[in-house]
Design a protein around this motif. Structure first.
Motif, PDB file in Angstrom:
ATOM      1  N   ASP A  72       0.775  -1.212   0.085  1.00  0.00           N
ATOM      2  CA  ASP A  72       0.035  -0.064  -0.163  1.00  0.00           C
ATOM      3  C   ASP A  72       0.763   1.180   0.031  1.00  0.00           C
ATOM      4  O   ASP A  72       1.461   1.577   0.820  1.00  0.00           O
ATOM      5  N   CYS A  73       1.091   1.849  -1.024  1.00  0.00           N
ATOM      6  CA  CYS A  73       1.990   3.019  -1.122  1.00  0.00           C
ATOM      7  C   CYS A  73       1.647   4.268  -0.399  1.00  0.00           C
ATOM      8  O   CYS A  73       2.252   5.167  -0.163  1.00  0.00           O
ATOM      9  N   GLN A  74       0.304   4.245   0.019  1.00  0.00           N
ATOM     10  CA  GLN A  74      -0.345   5.229   1.062  1.00  0.00           C
ATOM     11  C   GLN A  74       0.094   5.059   2.258  1.00  0.00           C
ATOM     12  O   GLN A  74      -0.043   5.987   3.096  1.00  0.00           O
ATOM     13  N   GLN A  75       0.555   3.677   2.646  1.00  0.00           N
ATOM     14  CA  GLN A  75       0.910   3.635   3.944  1.00  0.00           C
ATOM     15  C   GLN A  75       2.438   2.902   3.869  1.00  0.00           C
ATOM     16  O   GLN A  75       2.620   1.829   4.449  1.00  0.00           O
ATOM     17  N   TYR A  76       3.296   4.023   3.275  1.00  0.00           N
ATOM     18  CA  TYR A  76       4.523   3.369   3.170  1.00  0.00           C
ATOM     19  C   TYR A  76       5.390   3.282   4.316  1.00  0.00           C
ATOM     20  O   TYR A  76       6.134   2.071   4.463  1.00  0.00           O
ATOM     21  N   SER A  77       5.337   4.086   5.230  1.00  0.00           N
ATOM     22  CA  SER A  77       6.279   3.980   6.514  1.00  0.00           C
ATOM     23  C   SER A  77       5.629   2.781   7.225  1.00  0.00           C
ATOM     24  O   SER A  77       6.494   2.043   7.971  1.00  0.00           O
ATOM     25  N   GLU A  78       4.565   2.377   7.336  1.00  0.00           N
ATOM     26  CA  GLU A  78       3.921   1.068   8.029  1.00  0.00           C
ATOM     27  C   GLU A  78       4.333  -0.166   7.172  1.00  0.00           C
ATOM     28  O   GLU A  78       4.646  -1.158   8.061  1.00  0.00           O
ATOM     29  N   MET A  79       4.515  -0.048   6.159  1.00  0.00           N
ATOM     30  CA  MET A  79       5.055  -1.225   5.170  1.00  0.00           C
ATOM     31  C   MET A  79       6.537  -1.398   5.355  1.00  0.00           C
ATOM     32  O   MET A  79       6.887  -2.664   5.796  1.00  0.00           O
ATOM     33  N   VAL A  80       7.264  -0.243   5.468  1.00  0.00           N
ATOM     34  CA  VAL A  80       8.710  -0.429   5.652  1.00  0.00           C
ATOM     35  C   VAL A  80       8.787  -1.005   7.258  1.00  0.00           C
ATOM     36  O   VAL A  80       9.757  -1.762   7.553  1.00  0.00           O
ATOM     37  N   SER A  81       7.898  -0.380   8.214  1.00  0.00           N
ATOM     38  CA  SER A  81       8.569  -0.840   9.437  1.00  0.00           C
ATOM     39  C   SER A  81       8.004  -2.585   9.478  1.00  0.00           C
ATOM     40  O   SER A  81       8.808  -3.200  10.308  1.00  0.00           O
ATOM     41  N   LYS A  82       7.148  -2.781   8.813  1.00  0.00           N
ATOM     42  CA  LYS A  82       6.882  -4.733   8.888  1.00  0.00           C
ATOM     43  C   LYS A  82       8.346  -5.235   8.346  1.00  0.00           C
ATOM     44  O   LYS A  82       8.587  -6.249   9.036  1.00  0.00           O
ATOM     45  N   LEU A  83       8.858  -4.638   7.044  1.00  0.00           N
ATOM     46  CA  LEU A  83       9.701  -5.316   6.298  1.00  0.00           C
ATOM     47  C   LEU A  83      11.072  -5.233   7.417  1.00  0.00           C
ATOM     48  O   LEU A  83      11.925  -6.078   7.159  1.00  0.00           O
ATOM     49  N   MET A  84      11.293  -4.286   8.174  1.00  0.00           N
ATOM     50  CA  MET A  84      12.454  -4.155   8.942  1.00  0.00           C
ATOM     51  C   MET A  84      12.944  -5.372  10.234  1.00  0.00           C
ATOM     52  O   MET A  84      13.864  -5.762  10.111  1.00  0.00           O
ATOM     53  N   ALA A  85      11.750  -6.367  10.090  1.00  0.00           N
ATOM     54  CA  ALA A  85      11.906  -7.397  11.125  1.00  0.00           C
ATOM     55  C   ALA A  85      12.454  -8.453  10.088  1.00  0.00           C
ATOM     56  O   ALA A  85      13.065  -9.574  10.534  1.00  0.00           O
ATOM     57  N   TYR A  86      12.575  -8.238   8.790  1.00  0.00           N
ATOM     58  CA  TYR A  86      13.143  -9.272   7.878  1.00  0.00           C
ATOM     59  C   TYR A  86      14.479  -8.729   7.224  1.00  0.00           C
ATOM     60  O   TYR A  86      14.828  -9.300   6.260  1.00  0.00           O
ATOM     61  N   SER A  87      14.864  -7.575   7.628  1.00  0.00           N
ATOM     62  CA  SER A  87      16.148  -7.019   7.134  1.00  0.00           C
ATOM     63  C   SER A  87      17.376  -7.477   7.950  1.00  0.00           C
ATOM     64  O   SER A  87      17.392  -7.939   8.950  1.00  0.00           O
ATOM     65  N   ILE A  88      18.399  -7.557   7.081  1.00  0.00           N
ATOM     66  CA  ILE A  88      19.590  -7.747   7.609  1.00  0.00           C
ATOM     67  C   ILE A  88      20.237  -6.689   8.276  1.00  0.00           C
ATOM     68  O   ILE A  88      19.760  -5.437   8.121  1.00  0.00           O
ATOM     69  N   PRO A  89      21.101  -6.952   9.373  1.00  0.00           N
ATOM     70  CA  PRO A  89      21.385  -5.679   9.989  1.00  0.00           C
ATOM     71  C   PRO A  89      22.791  -4.927   9.296  1.00  0.00           C
ATOM     72  O   PRO A  89      23.072  -5.388   8.471  1.00  0.00           O
ATOM     73  N   ASP A  90      23.084  -3.703   9.842  1.00  0.00           N
ATOM     74  CA  ASP A  90      23.970  -3.060   9.067  1.00  0.00           C
ATOM     75  C   ASP A  90      25.524  -3.735   9.487  1.00  0.00           C
ATOM     76  O   ASP A  90      25.384  -4.594  10.489  1.00  0.00           O
ATOM     77  N   GLY A  91      26.540  -3.296   8.729  1.00  0.00           N
ATOM     78  CA  GLY A  91      27.678  -3.583   8.992  1.00  0.00           C
ATOM     79  C   GLY A  91      28.093  -3.686  10.206  1.00  0.00           C
ATOM     80  O   GLY A  91      29.142  -4.769  10.919  1.00  0.00           O
ATOM     81  N   SER A  92      27.884  -2.637  11.049  1.00  0.00           N
ATOM     82  CA  SER A  92      28.615  -2.557  12.275  1.00  0.00           C
ATOM     83  C   SER A  92      28.097  -3.565  13.042  1.00  0.00           C
ATOM     84  O   SER A  92      28.905  -3.839  14.092  1.00  0.00           O
ATOM     85  N   GLN A  93      26.946  -4.316  12.987  1.00  0.00           N
ATOM     86  CA  GLN A  93      26.521  -5.298  13.850  1.00  0.00           C
ATOM     87  C   GLN A  93      26.853  -6.654  13.406  1.00  0.00           C
ATOM     88  O   GLN A  93      26.256  -7.711  13.717  1.00  0.00           O
ATOM     89  N   SER A  94      27.660  -6.734  12.178  1.00  0.00           N
ATOM     90  CA  SER A  94      27.867  -7.885  11.561  1.00  0.00           C
ATOM     91  C   SER A  94      29.413  -8.436  11.445  1.00  0.00           C
ATOM     92  O   SER A  94      29.693  -9.642  11.071  1.00  0.00           O
ATOM     93  N   VAL A  95      30.043  -7.581  11.982  1.00  0.00           N
ATOM     94  CA  VAL A  95      31.563  -7.843  12.027  1.00  0.00           C
ATOM     95  C   VAL A  95      31.968  -8.985  12.868  1.00  0.00           C
ATOM     96  O   VAL A  95      31.345  -9.104  14.107  1.00  0.00           O
TER      97      VAL A  95
END
Length: 377
Positions: A72-95
């Motif tokens: 839902d492009c009108q609910q972009y922030s909510e959509m991104v928040s849901k996907l953050m649970a399936y994102s990989i961490p940034d490099g500083s947390q992966s070393v």
């Protein structure tokens, strides 16, 4: 090390062939084993990517029946928040951890549709690299081996191209203090997503004065200046891809070969944006003199990035693309962010986020943007 991963989402309509896609992913990783690498700290406190002798594709591909994601492009922030649970961490947390640096997620999105979401750690690749890998996942594109070995001393050449004033500006304690204070001084980000009106862009091109010393205006020039104007910017930082601009970097080099060029208040003028882009790889003319301390502390310097020239489509057999979106979590020490991209072939859209409510309203009312036009097809 602290930049978030590059996440790309494409929604499709059709029957997903999991076996064929997994086989394709295996070929891409075999050709580019650094995708299966891990970040390791060296004795001199540097960080390198170690490549495994073999790769388990299952560590990189996840197929989930339904995570409740609805595009839902009108609910972009909510959509991104849901996907953050399936994102990989940034490099500083992966070393020095057994943390994958590249993943692909497949999930259903309802009504017979599904989405493919890729995540690439920024430590091993910039936006250009992410799209090169993204495009290789297409069934009708060749699989290529990208060169992931860093070109020696390339950053020195980039620093020279950006210029000493820009370097001094971005490392100034006043600029850094302003960027950190922006998180406290301003409200949280408000995000918008809208199609660009093609007739508005064409009118801007036709109205350009060719005697100004600038022969033409590109779509990027016009949209960059328009965003900076609506952001009420004192200047801007713009992402520049230095491949094919600085030797010997080419489109076959994976890694981070993008950097930020800095522009002063002339960023609101599309002809001045074009003038800056006319003499690659020299971008030192964007900022001629350092801003005052109060200007740096005020920190009205948005980040502008244009994906039109690097974007590649993901094509799957017997499937039709519905929409393509950058998944960008609006956070961190920025005053405003603008991303220009193609949600579908033939369409241009802008994703924007800003902490200033007045500027957000100005963008919502912009004649260049059509918030009612569907991004999907």
């Amino acid at each position: 090390m602290h930049e978030p991963p590059t996440m790309l989402l494409t929604e499709f309509r059709g029957q997903f062939d999991r076996a064929a896609f997994t086989e394709r992913l295996q070929l891409v990783i075999q050709a580019n084993p650094w995708l299966a690498g891990r970040l390791r700290r060296t004795q001199d406190k540097g960080v390198v990517v170690t490549c495994p002798e073999s790769c388990d594709t299952e560590r990189h591909f996840f197929s989930l029946a339904d995570i409740g994601l609805r595009i839902d492009c009108q609910q972009y922030s909510e959509m991104v928040s849901k996907l953050m649970a399936y994102s990989i961490p940034d490099g500083s947390q992966s070393v020095d951890k057994d943390q994958v640096l590249f993943t692909v997620l497949h999930t259903e999105t309802g009504d017979g549709k599904f989405a493919i979401i890729t995540s690439l750690c920024h430590c091993i690749g910039d936006g250009f690299t992410a799209y090169r890998i993204f495009g290789m996942l297409s069934h009708n594109q060749p699989v290529e081996s990208l060169d992931a070995v860093r070109i020696p001393n390339f950053q020195r050449a980039v620093d020279a191209a950006i210029g000493p004033v820009a370097q001094a500006f971005m490392t100034s304690p006043w600029f850094i203090a302003g960027s950190l204070a922006s998180c406290l001084r301003w409200s949280p980000f408000s995000c918008g997503l809208a199609c660009v009106r093609p007739e508005w862009v064409e009118d801007a091109k036709k109205g350009h004065d060719a005697t100004s010393g600038v022969p033409f205006l590109s779509t990027n020039d016009i949209l960059t200046a328009h965003l900076c104007d609506k952001f009420d910017a004192a200047g801007a930082t713009m992402v520049i891809n230095f491949r094919e601009r600085l030797e010997p970097a080419t489109r076959n080099h994976a890694g981070n070969y993008e950097s930020l060029a800095v522009f002063d208040e002339r960023c609101k003028n599309p002809a001045e944006v074009r003038r800056l882009m006319m003499n690659p790889p020299d971008f030192s003319g964007g900022m001629i003199q350092m801003p005052g301390i109060m200007d740096m502390l005020a920190f009205r310097y948005p980040l502008i990035t244009n994906w039109l020239s690097i974007q590649q489509d993901l094509c799957l057999p017997s499937c039709q693309q519905v929409v393509h979106l950058p998944i960008y979590k609006m956070a961190g020490p920025f005053f405003a962010v603008g991303v220009v991209f193609k949600p579908n072939p033939g369409k241009i859209a802008v994703l924007y986020g800003i902490r200033d409510s007045k500027c957000f309203k100005a963008l919502q009312e912009s004649a260049a943007l059509d918030h009612s036009a569907p991004l999907v097809q």
